[in-house]
Write a protein that holds these residues in place. Structure first.
Motif, PDB file in Angstrom:
ATOM      1  N   VAL A  13      61.845  39.902  56.027  1.00  0.00           N
ATOM      2  CA  VAL A  13      62.374  38.545  56.134  1.00  0.00           C
ATOM      3  C   VAL A  13      61.620  37.796  57.226  1.00  0.00           C
ATOM      4  O   VAL A  13      61.404  38.320  58.320  1.00  0.00           O
ATOM      5  CB  VAL A  13      63.885  38.556  56.450  1.00  0.00           C
ATOM      6  N   VAL A  35      55.676  34.607  52.045  1.00  0.00           N
ATOM      7  CA  VAL A  35      56.406  35.035  50.843  1.00  0.00           C
ATOM      8  C   VAL A  35      55.541  34.838  49.608  1.00  0.00           C
ATOM      9  O   VAL A  35      55.475  35.703  48.725  1.00  0.00           O
ATOM     10  CB  VAL A  35      57.737  34.266  50.720  1.00  0.00           C
ATOM     11  N   ASP A  37      59.242  39.091  51.854  1.00  0.00           N
ATOM     12  CA  ASP A  37      60.059  39.032  50.647  1.00  0.00           C
ATOM     13  C   ASP A  37      61.016  37.851  50.614  1.00  0.00           C
ATOM     14  O   ASP A  37      61.355  37.348  49.536  1.00  0.00           O
ATOM     15  CB  ASP A  37      60.885  40.323  50.512  1.00  0.00           C
ATOM     16  N   LEU A  38      61.447  37.405  51.768  1.00  0.00           N
ATOM     17  CA  LEU A  38      62.453  36.347  51.842  1.00  0.00           C
ATOM     18  C   LEU A  38      62.177  35.507  53.082  1.00  0.00           C
ATOM     19  O   LEU A  38      61.827  36.041  54.138  1.00  0.00           O
ATOM     20  CB  LEU A  38      63.854  36.966  51.936  1.00  0.00           C
ATOM     21  N   GLN A  77      64.277  28.591  45.641  1.00  0.00           N
ATOM     22  CA  GLN A  77      65.004  28.489  46.889  1.00  0.00           C
ATOM     23  C   GLN A  77      66.481  28.196  46.644  1.00  0.00           C
ATOM     24  O   GLN A  77      66.880  27.787  45.547  1.00  0.00           O
ATOM     25  CB  GLN A  77      64.413  27.408  47.789  1.00  0.00           C
ATOM     26  N   ALA A  97      66.895  29.322  51.877  1.00  0.00           N
ATOM     27  CA  ALA A  97      66.250  30.620  51.681  1.00  0.00           C
ATOM     28  C   ALA A  97      65.283  30.484  50.509  1.00  0.00           C
ATOM     29  O   ALA A  97      65.580  29.813  49.522  1.00  0.00           O
ATOM     30  CB  ALA A  97      67.286  31.691  51.379  1.00  0.00           C
ATOM     31  N   TRP A 138      62.340  32.722  48.011  1.00  0.00           N
ATOM     32  CA  TRP A 138      61.813  34.018  47.600  1.00  0.00           C
ATOM     33  C   TRP A 138      61.020  33.835  46.316  1.00  0.00           C
ATOM     34  O   TRP A 138      61.082  32.783  45.667  1.00  0.00           O
ATOM     35  CB  TRP A 138      62.934  35.047  47.417  1.00  0.00           C
ATOM     36  N   ILE A 153      67.407  41.406  47.896  1.00  0.00           N
ATOM     37  CA  ILE A 153      67.417  39.970  48.169  1.00  0.00           C
ATOM     38  C   ILE A 153      68.796  39.385  47.908  1.00  0.00           C
ATOM     39  O   ILE A 153      69.333  38.605  48.707  1.00  0.00           O
ATOM     40  CB  ILE A 153      66.343  39.255  47.333  1.00  0.00           C
ATOM     41  N   LEU A 212      71.182  37.472  50.595  1.00  0.00           N
ATOM     42  CA  LEU A 212      71.605  36.098  50.332  1.00  0.00           C
ATOM     43  C   LEU A 212      73.125  35.978  50.403  1.00  0.00           C
ATOM     44  O   LEU A 212      73.662  35.015  50.969  1.00  0.00           O
ATOM     45  CB  LEU A 212      71.109  35.638  48.958  1.00  0.00           C
TER      46      LEU A 212
END
Length: 307
Positions: free
Chosen positions: A97, A138, A144-145, A164, A275, A277, A287, A291
Protein backbone atom coordinates in the motif's frame (compact mmCIF):
# COMPACT_ATOMS: atom_id res chain seq x y z
CA UNK A 1 9.17 -16.26 -24.07
CA UNK A 2 9.62 -12.77 -22.64
CA UNK A 3 10.72 -12.64 -19.02
CA UNK A 4 8.10 -10.87 -16.88
CA UNK A 5 10.72 -9.23 -14.67
CA UNK A 6 12.50 -7.82 -17.71
CA UNK A 7 9.21 -6.52 -19.07
CA UNK A 8 8.48 -4.78 -15.78
CA UNK A 9 11.97 -3.26 -15.82
CA UNK A 10 11.49 -1.86 -19.32
CA UNK A 11 8.16 -0.37 -18.32
CA UNK A 12 9.74 1.34 -15.31
CA UNK A 13 12.59 2.72 -17.43
CA UNK A 14 10.07 4.02 -19.96
CA UNK A 15 8.10 5.81 -17.24
CA UNK A 16 11.05 7.23 -15.29
CA UNK A 17 13.59 7.93 -18.04
CA UNK A 18 16.74 6.44 -16.50
CA UNK A 19 18.00 3.05 -15.37
CA UNK A 20 18.88 4.50 -11.96
CA UNK A 21 15.35 5.78 -11.26
CA UNK A 22 13.83 2.53 -12.45
CA UNK A 23 16.19 0.61 -10.19
CA UNK A 24 15.17 2.71 -7.18
CA UNK A 25 11.50 2.03 -7.83
CA UNK A 26 11.96 -1.69 -8.42
CA UNK A 27 14.35 -2.19 -5.52
CA UNK A 28 17.26 -3.34 -7.70
CA UNK A 29 20.63 -1.93 -8.65
CA UNK A 30 21.01 -0.06 -11.92
CA UNK A 31 23.29 -2.88 -13.09
CA UNK A 32 20.59 -5.47 -12.41
CA UNK A 33 18.03 -3.47 -14.36
CA UNK A 34 20.50 -3.09 -17.23
CA UNK A 35 21.00 -6.86 -17.30
CA UNK A 36 17.22 -7.39 -17.38
CA UNK A 37 16.90 -5.04 -20.34
CA UNK A 38 19.74 -6.81 -22.18
CA UNK A 39 18.05 -10.16 -21.51
CA UNK A 40 14.82 -8.77 -22.97
CA UNK A 41 16.67 -7.56 -26.06
CA UNK A 42 18.14 -11.04 -26.55
CA UNK A 43 14.66 -12.54 -26.21
CA UNK A 44 13.01 -10.24 -28.78
CA UNK A 45 16.08 -9.97 -31.03
CA UNK A 46 16.07 -6.15 -31.36
CA UNK A 47 17.21 -3.15 -29.25
CA UNK A 48 14.53 -1.73 -26.98
CA UNK A 49 16.43 1.27 -25.57
CA UNK A 50 18.65 3.95 -27.05
CA UNK A 51 20.85 6.50 -25.20
CA UNK A 52 19.54 10.09 -24.98
CA UNK A 53 21.77 12.51 -23.10
CA UNK A 54 22.04 11.28 -19.53
CA UNK A 55 18.99 9.09 -19.90
CA UNK A 56 17.52 6.64 -22.34
CA UNK A 57 14.54 6.52 -24.70
CA UNK A 58 12.55 3.67 -26.11
CA UNK A 59 13.21 2.45 -29.60
CA UNK A 60 10.09 1.86 -31.74
CA UNK A 61 10.35 -1.83 -30.81
CA UNK A 62 10.65 -0.95 -27.13
CA UNK A 63 7.62 1.32 -27.36
CA UNK A 64 5.59 -1.45 -28.96
CA UNK A 65 6.51 -3.79 -26.10
CA UNK A 66 5.63 -1.20 -23.44
CA UNK A 67 2.30 -0.48 -25.14
CA UNK A 68 1.43 -4.18 -24.91
CA UNK A 69 2.71 -4.63 -21.35
CA UNK A 70 -0.52 -3.68 -19.49
CA UNK A 71 -2.39 -6.53 -21.17
CA UNK A 72 0.33 -8.97 -20.10
CA UNK A 73 0.33 -7.83 -16.48
CA UNK A 74 -3.45 -7.80 -16.31
CA UNK A 75 -3.61 -11.34 -17.67
CA UNK A 76 -1.08 -12.51 -15.10
CA UNK A 77 -2.98 -10.80 -12.33
CA UNK A 78 -6.21 -12.44 -13.44
CA UNK A 79 -4.43 -15.79 -13.18
CA UNK A 80 -3.56 -15.04 -9.57
CA UNK A 81 -7.09 -13.88 -8.80
CA UNK A 82 -8.53 -17.00 -10.40
CA UNK A 83 -6.31 -19.19 -8.25
CA UNK A 84 -7.39 -17.33 -5.12
CA UNK A 85 -11.06 -17.43 -6.04
CA UNK A 86 -11.10 -21.22 -6.23
CA UNK A 87 -9.60 -21.46 -2.75
CA UNK A 88 -11.46 -20.21 0.32
CA UNK A 89 -11.09 -16.60 -0.84
CA UNK A 90 -9.40 -15.56 2.39
CA UNK A 91 -7.06 -12.55 2.23
CA UNK A 92 -3.45 -13.72 2.36
CA UNK A 93 0.07 -12.81 1.33
CA UNK A 94 1.55 -9.31 1.20
CA UNK A 95 -0.43 -6.26 0.09
CA UNK A 96 1.74 -3.28 -0.84
CA UNK A 97 0.00 0.00 0.00
CA UNK A 98 1.25 3.48 -0.89
CA UNK A 99 -0.30 6.59 0.64
CA UNK A 100 0.29 10.20 1.65
CA UNK A 101 1.42 10.73 5.23
CA UNK A 102 -1.81 11.90 6.85
CA UNK A 103 -3.78 9.04 5.29
CA UNK A 104 -1.26 6.65 6.82
CA UNK A 105 -1.77 8.24 10.21
CA UNK A 106 -5.52 8.79 10.11
CA UNK A 107 -6.79 5.86 8.00
CA UNK A 108 -4.23 3.11 7.55
CA UNK A 109 -2.71 2.97 11.03
CA UNK A 110 -6.07 2.40 12.78
CA UNK A 111 -6.87 -0.50 10.41
CA UNK A 112 -3.68 -2.50 11.00
CA UNK A 113 -4.67 -4.04 14.33
CA UNK A 114 -8.13 -5.04 13.09
CA UNK A 115 -6.66 -6.52 9.92
CA UNK A 116 -4.10 -8.54 11.86
CA UNK A 117 -6.94 -10.00 13.93
CA UNK A 118 -9.42 -10.63 11.14
CA UNK A 119 -6.95 -11.57 8.41
CA UNK A 120 -4.01 -13.29 10.14
CA UNK A 121 -2.54 -14.51 6.82
CA UNK A 122 -2.45 -11.01 5.32
CA UNK A 123 0.48 -8.63 5.76
CA UNK A 124 0.19 -4.98 4.77
CA UNK A 125 3.39 -3.17 3.77
CA UNK A 126 2.99 0.63 3.73
CA UNK A 127 5.16 3.17 1.89
CA UNK A 128 4.66 6.92 2.05
CA UNK A 129 4.27 8.49 -1.40
CA UNK A 130 2.65 11.61 -2.82
CA UNK A 131 -0.49 11.02 -4.93
CA UNK A 132 1.14 11.24 -8.37
CA UNK A 133 3.92 8.84 -7.42
CA UNK A 134 1.47 6.51 -5.66
CA UNK A 135 -0.72 6.14 -8.74
CA UNK A 136 2.33 5.50 -10.89
CA UNK A 137 3.49 2.78 -8.48
CA UNK A 138 0.15 0.98 -8.66
CA UNK A 139 -0.03 1.37 -12.42
CA UNK A 140 3.52 0.00 -12.76
CA UNK A 141 2.79 -2.95 -10.49
CA UNK A 142 5.24 -2.01 -7.73
CA UNK A 143 2.31 -1.37 -5.36
CA UNK A 144 -1.15 -2.89 -5.10
CA UNK A 145 -3.28 -0.17 -3.53
CA UNK A 146 -2.92 3.61 -3.25
CA UNK A 147 -4.57 6.24 -1.08
CA UNK A 148 -4.53 9.62 -2.81
CA UNK A 149 -6.16 13.01 -2.32
CA UNK A 150 -7.21 15.63 -4.82
CA UNK A 151 -4.94 18.60 -5.36
CA UNK A 152 -6.75 21.75 -4.25
CA UNK A 153 -10.06 20.43 -5.55
CA UNK A 154 -8.63 18.95 -8.74
CA UNK A 155 -8.62 15.12 -8.90
CA UNK A 156 -5.30 13.44 -9.60
CA UNK A 157 -5.39 12.05 -13.20
CA UNK A 158 -6.15 8.34 -13.01
CA UNK A 159 -4.43 5.96 -15.46
CA UNK A 160 -6.92 3.95 -17.51
CA UNK A 161 -5.65 0.70 -15.99
CA UNK A 162 -6.79 1.78 -12.51
CA UNK A 163 -10.12 2.13 -10.79
CA UNK A 164 -10.89 4.07 -7.64
CA UNK A 165 -13.33 4.42 -4.76
CA UNK A 166 -14.07 7.39 -2.55
CA UNK A 167 -12.91 6.72 1.00
CA UNK A 168 -13.13 9.90 3.03
CA UNK A 169 -13.62 13.67 3.01
CA UNK A 170 -10.91 15.33 5.08
CA UNK A 171 -11.53 18.85 6.39
CA UNK A 172 -9.37 21.42 8.12
CA UNK A 173 -10.03 23.16 11.46
CA UNK A 174 -8.26 25.99 13.22
CA UNK A 175 -6.41 24.78 16.33
CA UNK A 176 -5.46 27.14 19.13
CA UNK A 177 -4.47 27.27 22.76
CA UNK A 178 -7.49 27.14 25.05
CA UNK A 179 -6.57 30.62 26.31
CA UNK A 180 -6.48 32.18 22.82
CA UNK A 181 -9.08 34.91 22.11
CA UNK A 182 -10.52 32.92 19.19
CA UNK A 183 -11.39 30.10 21.56
CA UNK A 184 -14.06 32.36 23.09
CA UNK A 185 -15.87 32.99 19.79
CA UNK A 186 -18.91 30.97 18.76
CA UNK A 187 -18.07 28.58 15.90
CA UNK A 188 -17.91 28.36 12.99
CA UNK A 189 -15.23 30.98 12.45
CA UNK A 190 -15.26 33.32 9.44
CA UNK A 191 -12.29 34.70 7.54
CA UNK A 192 -12.65 38.08 9.22
CA UNK A 193 -12.34 36.42 12.64
CA UNK A 194 -8.89 35.10 11.69
CA UNK A 195 -7.37 38.44 10.69
CA UNK A 196 -4.77 39.93 12.97
CA UNK A 197 -3.68 36.65 14.57
CA UNK A 198 -0.28 34.98 14.24
CA UNK A 199 0.00 31.63 12.45
CA UNK A 200 2.16 28.59 11.93
CA UNK A 201 1.39 27.07 8.52
CA UNK A 202 2.52 24.35 6.16
CA UNK A 203 5.12 25.51 3.59
CA UNK A 204 4.07 26.99 0.23
CA UNK A 205 3.33 24.35 -2.40
CA UNK A 206 1.45 22.08 -0.01
CA UNK A 207 -2.29 21.54 -0.12
CA UNK A 208 -2.64 22.83 3.43
CA UNK A 209 -0.86 26.08 2.54
CA UNK A 210 -3.31 26.52 -0.34
CA UNK A 211 -6.13 25.99 2.16
CA UNK A 212 -4.57 28.62 4.41
CA UNK A 213 -4.21 31.22 1.66
CA UNK A 214 -7.83 30.72 0.63
CA UNK A 215 -8.99 31.57 4.16
CA UNK A 216 -7.79 35.13 3.54
CA UNK A 217 -9.06 35.54 -0.02
CA UNK A 218 -11.62 38.14 1.11
CA UNK A 219 -9.49 39.71 3.85
CA UNK A 220 -7.60 42.86 2.78
CA UNK A 221 -4.63 42.49 5.12
CA UNK A 222 -1.97 39.81 4.71
CA UNK A 223 -1.93 37.08 7.37
CA UNK A 224 0.77 37.20 10.03
CA UNK A 225 2.75 34.01 9.31
CA UNK A 226 5.40 33.47 11.99
CA UNK A 227 6.47 29.89 11.20
CA UNK A 228 6.53 27.56 8.18
CA UNK A 229 6.56 23.94 9.39
CA UNK A 230 5.70 20.82 7.41
CA UNK A 231 5.14 18.45 10.35
CA UNK A 232 1.73 18.84 11.98
CA UNK A 233 2.84 17.54 15.37
CA UNK A 234 5.49 20.27 15.42
CA UNK A 235 2.88 22.84 14.43
CA UNK A 236 0.76 21.78 17.41
CA UNK A 237 3.74 22.12 19.76
CA UNK A 238 4.09 25.74 18.61
CA UNK A 239 0.34 26.31 18.98
CA UNK A 240 0.60 25.05 22.56
CA UNK A 241 2.85 28.00 23.35
CA UNK A 242 -0.18 30.25 22.88
CA UNK A 243 1.49 32.63 20.42
CA UNK A 244 0.21 31.14 17.14
CA UNK A 245 -2.73 29.23 15.70
CA UNK A 246 -2.74 26.62 12.91
CA UNK A 247 -4.97 25.13 10.23
CA UNK A 248 -4.78 21.34 10.68
CA UNK A 249 -6.48 18.59 8.62
CA UNK A 250 -8.45 16.24 10.82
CA UNK A 251 -6.67 13.19 9.41
CA UNK A 252 -3.37 14.68 10.56
CA UNK A 253 -4.52 15.64 14.03
CA UNK A 254 -3.63 13.60 17.11
CA UNK A 255 -5.70 14.00 20.29
CA UNK A 256 -5.30 17.64 21.29
CA UNK A 257 -5.14 17.21 25.04
CA UNK A 258 -6.46 19.68 27.58
CA UNK A 259 -4.41 22.70 26.48
CA UNK A 260 -5.62 22.93 22.86
CA UNK A 261 -9.01 23.29 21.19
CA UNK A 262 -10.16 23.18 17.56
CA UNK A 263 -12.78 25.35 15.90
CA UNK A 264 -14.54 24.62 12.57
CA UNK A 265 -14.60 27.19 9.80
CA UNK A 266 -17.63 28.65 8.06
CA UNK A 267 -16.07 27.74 4.72
CA UNK A 268 -14.38 24.49 5.55
CA UNK A 269 -11.36 23.60 3.41
CA UNK A 270 -11.58 19.99 2.34
CA UNK A 271 -9.98 17.33 0.19
CA UNK A 272 -11.38 14.06 -1.09
CA UNK A 273 -9.47 10.86 -0.36
CA UNK A 274 -9.73 7.95 -2.81
CA UNK A 275 -8.34 4.43 -2.90
CA UNK A 276 -7.03 3.28 -6.29
CA UNK A 277 -6.04 -0.14 -7.56
CA UNK A 278 -5.60 -1.98 -10.86
CA UNK A 279 -8.85 -3.01 -12.52
CA UNK A 280 -7.44 -6.48 -13.07
CA UNK A 281 -7.05 -6.88 -9.30
CA UNK A 282 -10.63 -5.93 -8.48
CA UNK A 283 -11.47 -9.41 -7.17
CA UNK A 284 -8.42 -9.59 -4.89
CA UNK A 285 -9.56 -10.74 -1.43
CA UNK A 286 -6.68 -8.78 0.12
CA UNK A 287 -7.62 -5.51 -1.57
CA UNK A 288 -11.30 -5.94 -0.75
CA UNK A 289 -10.50 -6.70 2.90
CA UNK A 290 -8.37 -3.57 3.25
CA UNK A 291 -10.98 -1.43 1.48
CA UNK A 292 -13.68 -2.66 3.85
CA UNK A 293 -11.58 -1.75 6.89
CA UNK A 294 -10.70 1.64 5.43
CA UNK A 295 -14.37 2.44 4.86
CA UNK A 296 -15.07 1.39 8.43
CA UNK A 297 -12.27 3.58 9.78
CA UNK A 298 -13.37 6.58 7.70
CA UNK A 299 -16.92 6.35 9.04
CA UNK A 300 -15.96 5.80 12.68
CA UNK A 301 -13.34 7.38 14.92
CA UNK A 302 -10.52 4.92 15.77
CA UNK A 303 -11.73 4.77 19.37
CA UNK A 304 -15.13 3.46 18.31
CA UNK A 305 -16.12 0.00 17.13
CA UNK A 306 -16.72 -0.52 13.43
CA UNK A 307 -19.21 -3.29 13.94
Amino acid sequence: MIDVGALRALRAVAALGTLARAADELGFTASAVSQQIKRLERQVGVPVLAPAGRGVVLTPAGQAIVDSAPEVFQALERCVEAAQSVSDGAPRGILRVVAFSTAIRGLLAPTILRLSTRCPDLRVHITEQDPDQALHSVDAGTADLALVHDADGLPVPLPSSLTQRHMHTDVGDVVMNRTHPLARLDPPLAGADLAGHAWVTSPPGSVCHQWFRRLFADVPEDPDVRHLVDDFATQLSLVASGDVIALIPRLARPPLGEGLVSRPLRRQPKREVHAAWRRSANASPAIQAVLAELVCCARNPPTKSCE
